[in-house]
Scaffold this active site. Structure first.
Site, PDB file in Angstrom:
ATOM      1  N   HIS A 290       2.990 -50.188 -45.094  1.00 57.68           N
ATOM      2  CA  HIS A 290       2.779 -49.158 -44.843  1.00 57.68           C
ATOM      3  C   HIS A 290       3.850 -49.173 -43.423  1.00 57.68           C
ATOM      4  O   HIS A 290       2.910 -48.213 -42.553  1.00 57.68           O
ATOM      5  CB  HIS A 290       2.020 -48.199 -45.055  1.00 57.68           C
ATOM      6  CG  HIS A 290       1.326 -48.381 -46.364  1.00 57.68           C
ATOM      7  ND1 HIS A 290       1.518 -46.971 -47.020  1.00 57.68           N
ATOM      8  CD2 HIS A 290       0.604 -49.383 -46.695  1.00 57.68           C
ATOM      9  CE1 HIS A 290       0.898 -47.527 -48.089  1.00 57.68           C
ATOM     10  NE2 HIS A 290      -0.493 -48.163 -48.076  1.00 57.68           N
ATOM     11  N   HIS A 337     -10.825 -43.662 -49.264  1.00 58.85           N
ATOM     12  CA  HIS A 337     -10.009 -44.826 -49.531  1.00 58.85           C
ATOM     13  C   HIS A 337     -10.765 -45.687 -48.833  1.00 58.85           C
ATOM     14  O   HIS A 337     -11.346 -46.905 -49.109  1.00 58.85           O
ATOM     15  CB  HIS A 337      -9.075 -44.705 -49.827  1.00 58.85           C
ATOM     16  CG  HIS A 337      -8.202 -45.684 -49.992  1.00 58.85           C
ATOM     17  ND1 HIS A 337      -8.800 -46.322 -51.114  1.00 58.85           N
ATOM     18  CD2 HIS A 337      -7.283 -46.787 -49.266  1.00 58.85           C
ATOM     19  CE1 HIS A 337      -7.350 -46.902 -51.940  1.00 58.85           C
ATOM     20  NE2 HIS A 337      -6.802 -47.701 -50.291  1.00 58.85           N
TER      21      HIS A 337
END
Length: 608
Positions: A290, A337
C-alpha cells in the site's frame, strides 16, 4: 416307486407326482434354514419331521418351488398346516420387512421400465417429427435417395455443429457475463443506470469552481507505446475490487493472462513483453505494501525501467489513479480488518529515501497484531495511521518533513497536507468514489477510452455498515478524520461535476450528430424532388445544354437552396429551443465542445 420312510411316516398317503415330472425318490428340500427351524418349532407341523436340507446322496435338481408359492399337499389330518404357505410361518415383523422390500423392488423395477420405455418412445417420436420437418424443408432431396437416412445424417450434422459452437463459445467467452450473450438490441430501452445509483437527484448544487481543464479529463493513453497506469491503492476503499476490474474485466486487444490460484496477472502490451499497468494484481507490491503518493512517485520509474541509465529511459507518461471512500465507513472497515489480525507491517513508509524511526512512528500495540481490539482502544491511540489516512497517502510528505512532527506546527502541517492532497487528486488522470460504482466506471471509460466487459456492482451492505454506532461515536470518528472529511467533500464535488460535464458533452455531441443527419437527409430529399420536377417539365431538353439557357432549372435550383437553408435554420432553432427547455439558463450552440464547457460553467454560476 416308493417314497422314503421319513416322508411316508410324515405324510401318510404317498404324494402323486406331477404329470411330465420325474418320480420323486427323495424327501423335499427346505428353502432356507430359517424356514426349516420355524416350521420344525410348530408342533404337529409337517415340516417338523423334515430336515432343513436334502439327505446325503440326494439329487439337488429337485423342484422346491411349490413349497414356497403353493400350499403343501398333505393328508387330511394335517390339512390346515399343510395348506399354509411358508411365508406365513415367519414372524410378523420379518414378514412386514420382506413385504416392503419386495414392494420397493417391484416399484423401482416398474419406474425403471417406464422411464426406459418413455425415453425410447420420446426418441422415436422426435425422430419421426424431425424427419417430417426435414422432409418438408428439404423436399427436393427426397428423390435422390432414402429420406430417412439423409434426415438422420443431417440431424447428426446439426447436433455436432451445435456442440462445436458451444465448445468454441465457452473457449472464447468462459464467463457468464460475456458481452456476446447480451441481447440489448432485442430488449426494451433501459433507464439511465446512473441517476438512481446513489438514490439522489441527478443535479446537485456545486460548492467549488473548477476550470474546463479540471472538468474535462481526456487522457491520450497509448497502450502500445510507453504510457503506464499507476494505481494508488488506499486501504479499505474498495481498491481490491477495482484492481480486479482492471485485470479481468476490461476489453483489450491483448487481455491480461490470469491463472487460477494466482493473484497476479500478466498484463503485457500488444506485441511487447512489457506491462502497461502498475498495480497489486499486475506487478505486485513492488514499491511496498500500500505505497502512498510519496513512495510511488519516487519508486515507480526506477522499478519499471530497472537499472537503465536515465538518459536511455523512454519518455513515459505516468497516469496515476485511485479510489476514495467515505471517511467514517472507511475508518470502521479498517477497524474491523485490524480486529481480524491485519497489521500491514510490510508497509515501508519510505520518505526522503528512508523509512521512519520508531520514535517518529510508534506502534499502537505490543504483540504480534492488534486482533480483538475494541473500537474505543482503536480510537484512543494517537499514533494510529488510520486517522486521516486518505489525506496522508495522497499528499507529498516531503513538504512537511515526512513523519517528523517537530518540523512545523500541527495546524500548519495539516493545512499543507490537505492542500497537497487536493492538488494531487485534482491533477490525477482519474479517481473514483466507492459510493458511486457506475459513475466511476463511466468516467474511467471516458477518460482512457477503454471499456469494461460487465458493469460495476454497487454494494450497499458492507462490514462497516453492519457496525452500529451512536451519534457520539460518529462525531468522534469525524473529528479524528477531519482532514479526510474535507478532502472527501472536495473530491465528491469534483467527481460529480466531472460526471455531469461529461454527460452534457455526450448529449451535445449526439444532438449535433442528429442535426447533421437531418440536414443531409432533408437536402437529399429536396434535391431529388425538384430534380424530378424539372425533368418532368422539360423532358425534351438536352441535359448537357448550357444551364444559362434553362431558366426554369436555375429557378428550381435557387428555390431548392433557399428551402434547404430555411429548413436547416428552423431545425437548428427548434433544437436550441428544446435544449433551453431541458437546461434552463444555458445557451446552446452548434459549435465546438468548448462552447458547451462555457455553458456548463455558466450554469454552475447560476445554480450557486
Amino acid at each position: 416307486m416308493a417314497l422314503p420312510a421319513c416322508a411316508a411316516r410324515a405324510l401318510g398317503p404317498p404324494l402323486q407326482p406331477e404329470r411330465g415330472a420325474p418320480a420323486r425318490t427323495t424327501c423335499p428340500r427346505r428353502h432356507s434354514r430359517v424356514e426349516a427351524e420355524l416350521a420344525a418349532s410348530r408342533p404337529g407341523s409337517v415340516a417338523a419331521s423334515v430336515r432343513a436340507g436334502p439327505p446325503r446322496g440326494v439329487s439337488r435338481g429337485f423342484n422346491s418351488q411349490p413349497f414356497l408359492d403353493e400350499p403343501l399337499k398333505a393328508s387330511s389330518s394335517l390339512a390346515g398346516a399343510a395348506r399354509t404357505p411358508l411365508f406365513a410361518l415367519l414372524p410378523r415383523g420379518r414378514r412386514r420387512r420382506m413385504h416392503d422390500l419386495r414392494r420397493r423392488w417391484d416399484l423401482g423395477s416398474l419406474c425403471r421400465a417406464l422411464l426406459t420405455r418413455g425415453l425410447a418412445a420420446l426418441g422415436h417420436s422426435l425422430k419421426h417429427v424431425l424427419g417430417a420437418i426435414f422432409s418438408k424443408i428439404f423436399g427436393p432431396l427426397a428423390s435422390v435417395g432414402n429420406m430417412d437416412e439423409k434426415s438422420n445424417k443431417l440431424l447428426l450434422a446439426l447436433v455436432m455443429l451445435f456442440l462445436f459452437a458451444v465448445i468454441v463459445l465457452q473457449y472464447v467467452c468462459p464467463g457468464t457475463e460475456c458481452q456476446l450473450l447480451r441481447l440489448q438490441a432485442f430488449s426494451s430501452p433501459m433507464p439511465d443506470p446512473y441517476r438512481s445509483e446513489d438514490e439522489s437527484s441527478a443535479r446537485f448544487v456545486p460548492r467549488y469552481n473548477f476550470s474546463r481543464g479540471d472538468l474535462l479529463r481526456k487522457v491520450d493513453f497509448d497502450i502500445k507505446g510507453d504510457d503506464l497506469i499507476v494505481f494508488l491503492h488506499i486501504q479499505k476503499t474498495g481498491g481490491t475490487t477495482f484492481g480486479r476490474h482492471l485485470v479481468r474485466n476490461i476489453q483489450l486487444e491483448q487481455p491480461c493472462e490470469c491463472r487460477v490460484g494466482q493473484k497476479k496477472c500478466t498484463c503485457h502490451r500488444p506485441g511487447k513483453r512489457e506491462t502497461w499497468l502498475f498495480s497489486r494484481f499486475s506487478t505486485g507490491w513492488s514499491c511496498g505494501l500500500h505505497a502512498d503518493w510519496t513512495e510511488l512517485t519516487s519508486c515507480v520509474p526506477a522499478v519499471v525501467d530497472g537499472k537503465r541509465d536515465a538518459r536511455l529511459r523512454p519518455s513515459r507518461n505516468f497516469h496515476y489513479i485511485t479510489i476514495l471512500r467515505d471517511p467514517v465507513s472507511r475508518y470502521l472497515s479498517e477497524w474491523r480488518h485490524v480486529q481480524r489480525g491485519a497489521t500491514w507491517k510490510a508497509s515501508l513508509h519510505v520518505c526522503d529515501g528512508r523509512p521512519p524511526t520508531s520514535e517518529e512512528l510508534p506502534s499502537c500495540y505490543t504483540g504480534d497484531d492488534w486482533s480483538g481490539c475494541p473500537l474505543k482502544e482503536f480510537m484512543d491511540c494517537p499514533y494510529n495511521l488510520a486517522n486521516n489516512r486518505q489525506v496522508r497517502m495522497l499528499s507529498d510528505l516531503t513538504l512537511v518533513g515526512c513523519y517528523n512532527l517537530s518540523v512545523m506546527p500541527e495546524k500548519q502541517r495539516n493545512k499543507v497536507l490537505l492542500e497537497s492532497a487536493k492538488s494531487n487528486l485534482k491533477h490525477m488522470a482519474f479517481f473514483g468514489l466507492t459510493e458511486f460504482q457506475r459513475k466511476t466506471q463511466y468516467l474511467f471509460e471516458k477518460t482512457f477510452n477503454m471499456n469494461f466487459i460487465s458493469p460495476f456492482t454497487q454494494y450497499n451492505t458492507t462490514r462497516a455498515s453492519s457496525v452500529e454506532i451512536n451519534e457520539e461515536i460518529q462525531k468522534r470518528i469525524e473529528g479524528l478524520n477531519f482532514l479526510d472529511m474535507e478532502l472527501y467533500s472536495y473530491a465528491k464535488d469534483l467527481f460529480l461535476q466531472r460526471y455531469q460535464f461529461m454527460r452534457q458533452k455526450e448529449h451535445q455531441e449526439a444532438r449535433q450528430k442528429r442535426q447533421e443527419q437531418r440536414k443531409f437527409l432533408k437536402g437529399r430529399f429536396l434535391q431529388t424532388h425538384f430534380q424530378s420536377q424539372g425533368q418532368s417539365q422539360n423532358p425534351s431538353q438536352n441535359p448537357s445544354q448550357n444551364p444559362s439557357q434553362n431558366p426554369n432549372l436555375n429557378a428550381n435550383q435557387n428555390v431548392t437552396q433557399n428551402l434547404i437553408q430555411n429548413l436547416t435554420q428552423n431545425s437548428s432553432q427548434k433544437e436550441n429551443r428544446e435544449s433551453r427547455k431541458q437546461n434552463p439558463g444555458q445557451e446552446q450552440s452548434d459549435g465546438s465542445a468548448s462552447n458547451g464547457t462555457n455553458d456548463y460553467i455558466g450554469s454552475v454560476e447560476k445554480w450557486r
